[in-house]
Design an enzyme around this catalytic site. Sequence first.
Site, short mmCIF file in Angstrom:
data_model
loop_
_atom_site.label_atom_id
_atom_site.label_comp_id
_atom_site.label_asym_id
_atom_site.label_seq_id
_atom_site.Cartn_x
_atom_site.Cartn_y
_atom_site.Cartn_z
CE LYS A 237 -4.53 0.86 0.48
NZ LYS A 237 -5.69 0.14 -0.02
N GLY B 280 -23.12 4.80 4.60
CA GLY B 280 -22.20 5.32 3.57
C GLY B 280 -22.68 4.95 2.19
N GLY C 176 -21.38 6.02 -0.90
CA GLY C 176 -20.40 6.50 -1.87
C GLY C 176 -20.31 5.56 -3.06
CB VAL D 256 -18.60 0.50 -2.32
CG1 VAL D 256 -19.06 -0.94 -2.09
CG2 VAL D 256 -17.18 0.52 -2.86
P1 NAD Z 1 -16.49 6.77 -0.89
O1 NAD Z 1 -15.58 7.81 -0.35
O2 NAD Z 1 -16.92 6.87 -2.32
O3 NAD Z 1 -17.84 6.74 -0.03
C1 NAD Z 1 -17.86 6.83 1.36
C2 NAD Z 1 -19.20 7.43 1.74
O4 NAD Z 1 -19.32 7.41 3.15
C3 NAD Z 1 -19.38 8.88 1.28
O5 NAD Z 1 -20.63 9.02 0.63
C4 NAD Z 1 -19.32 9.66 2.59
O6 NAD Z 1 -20.10 10.85 2.55
C5 NAD Z 1 -19.88 8.66 3.56
N1 NAD Z 1 -19.52 8.86 4.96
C6 NAD Z 1 -18.37 9.33 5.48
N2 NAD Z 1 -18.44 9.36 6.83
C7 NAD Z 1 -19.65 8.88 7.16
C8 NAD Z 1 -20.31 8.63 8.38
N3 NAD Z 1 -19.73 8.91 9.56
N4 NAD Z 1 -21.55 8.10 8.36
C9 NAD Z 1 -22.15 7.82 7.18
N5 NAD Z 1 -21.58 8.03 5.97
C10 NAD Z 1 -20.35 8.57 5.97
O7 NAD Z 1 -15.82 5.37 -0.57
P2 NAD Z 1 -16.09 3.98 -1.29
O8 NAD Z 1 -15.16 3.81 -2.42
O9 NAD Z 1 -17.56 3.81 -1.50
O10 NAD Z 1 -15.61 2.97 -0.15
C11 NAD Z 1 -16.38 2.76 1.01
C12 NAD Z 1 -15.57 1.96 2.02
O11 NAD Z 1 -15.19 0.71 1.44
C13 NAD Z 1 -14.26 2.62 2.45
O12 NAD Z 1 -14.01 2.28 3.79
C14 NAD Z 1 -13.22 1.97 1.55
O13 NAD Z 1 -11.94 1.96 2.15
C15 NAD Z 1 -13.78 0.56 1.47
N6 NAD Z 1 -13.37 -0.14 0.24
C16 NAD Z 1 -13.65 0.40 -0.96
C17 NAD Z 1 -13.26 -0.28 -2.11
C18 NAD Z 1 -13.55 0.28 -3.48
O14 NAD Z 1 -13.38 -0.44 -4.46
N7 NAD Z 1 -13.98 1.52 -3.58
C19 NAD Z 1 -12.60 -1.53 -2.01
C20 NAD Z 1 -12.38 -2.07 -0.74
C21 NAD Z 1 -12.76 -1.36 0.38
#
Ligand code: NAD
Length: 371
Positions: free
Chosen positions: A94, A199, A201, A203
């Site tokens: 990472k 959340g 976002g 995903v």
């Molecule tokens: P993202 O940043 O697109 O979405 C995160 C969402 O969470 C945002 O909409 C944000 O407003 C919301 N958020 C932040 N704090 C919050 C809270 N306290 N309560 C409620 N909502 C809140 O991230 P993502 O790409 O959708 O990833 C989501 C999670 O999954 C992260 O922890 C990331 O590390 C993990 N992850 C993502 C991937 C990927 O392919 N994107 C892969 C493995 C793990």
Amino acid sequence: MFRTLVSSKETNGAVSIFQHPDFDGHEHVLFGHDAATGLKAIVAVHNTACGPGLGGLRMRDYASEDEALRDVLRLSRGMSYKNAMAGLAHGGGKAVIIGDPTTARTPALMRAMGRLVDSLGGRYITAQDSGIRVQDLHALSETTAFVTGLRASRTPDGEPRTGDPSPATAVGVYHGIRACLQQVFGSPDPAGRNIAIQGLGSVGFRLAAALHGAGARLLVADIDAGRTRAVQEAFGARVLPIAEIHAAAADVYAPCALGGAINRDSIQTLQARIVAGAANNQLARPEFGTALHKAGILYAPDYVINAGGVIDVAAQLGDYDPADVERRVVAIGETLGEIFRQATLDDEPPEVVADRLAEARLVRPPPDPGR
Ligand code: NAD
């Protein structure tokens, strides 16, 4: 141009790498600084027994270098386990850039980061993580070939892809939730189930779409009101306050925002019988996993259920076959099913079983004495 710092003396006494609580036998920890662009970055390669380290590049305005180091070490170790359990020929690695992505993310900075990645000669392959966009990776790719997640293509259901791992991650989490439902309720069908998503976002939104399509009832929360409104309008989701989503009267609690969703406070009021979501490091401390197990709450180990994205970006390093990627991402559900069966047999938390399976793959074979 770059300096490699490995001792507490060189890092001003702020951190001691080899004694660091999250060191965990890392093979490489590379600190890089580039004066011309202001780049300050750390690359961590945890274990390469299965192959070169593969894991995303994150950019964040860390409060301290120690916070950045802790983050990269934990994430890199997590990638060793994730890649091993996903059956990839990759180890864990990472990278983090210390800086505010909204102001400091420039093509020149990305090219400097590419040179830092390149200096490891392929022991680490980078990809996208939070704070980094696909176009940043394109700039980075001007100075290193050790990068993936750049390829534009389409998913089997026709969604345009830009290299972003999120669609594949969401598919994997969806099938992971089905495996959890099968284990707890005897049927994988989400229809009529109440699922609380924290959340919405990249995903979480896609997960909401898939679960709604399968007939689930959604309860959602996000700090971004625009996102909750969109999910409410598109999928008829019920919006809950941020502070209440973990305690929703739901069958499944899906943390898809930040790490540490299962913590001292949330565990007291959790009502769901299943915790299964995309977020990394969902258990604030390992003992909370044991507590979930004792309470009869099924936990899908985060690095198993959220491996869809890395399966996808790893495939982009070779001849990308969307149908094969889809098959392997869907198989996350089968992997979880096997972990749950073993956990039931051994009366152990699923994450303990998963760790043991992953660790068996992280042992390097002894050198051949004949060579
Ligand atoms: P993202 O940043 O697109 O979405 C995160 C969402 O969470 C945002 O909409 C944000 O407003 C919301 N958020 C932040 N704090 C919050 C809270 N306290 N309560 C409620 N909502 C809140 O991230 P993502 O790409 O959708 O990833 C989501 C999670 O999954 C992260 O922890 C990331 O590390 C993990 N992850 C993502 C991937 C990927 O392919 N994107 C892969 C493995 C793990």
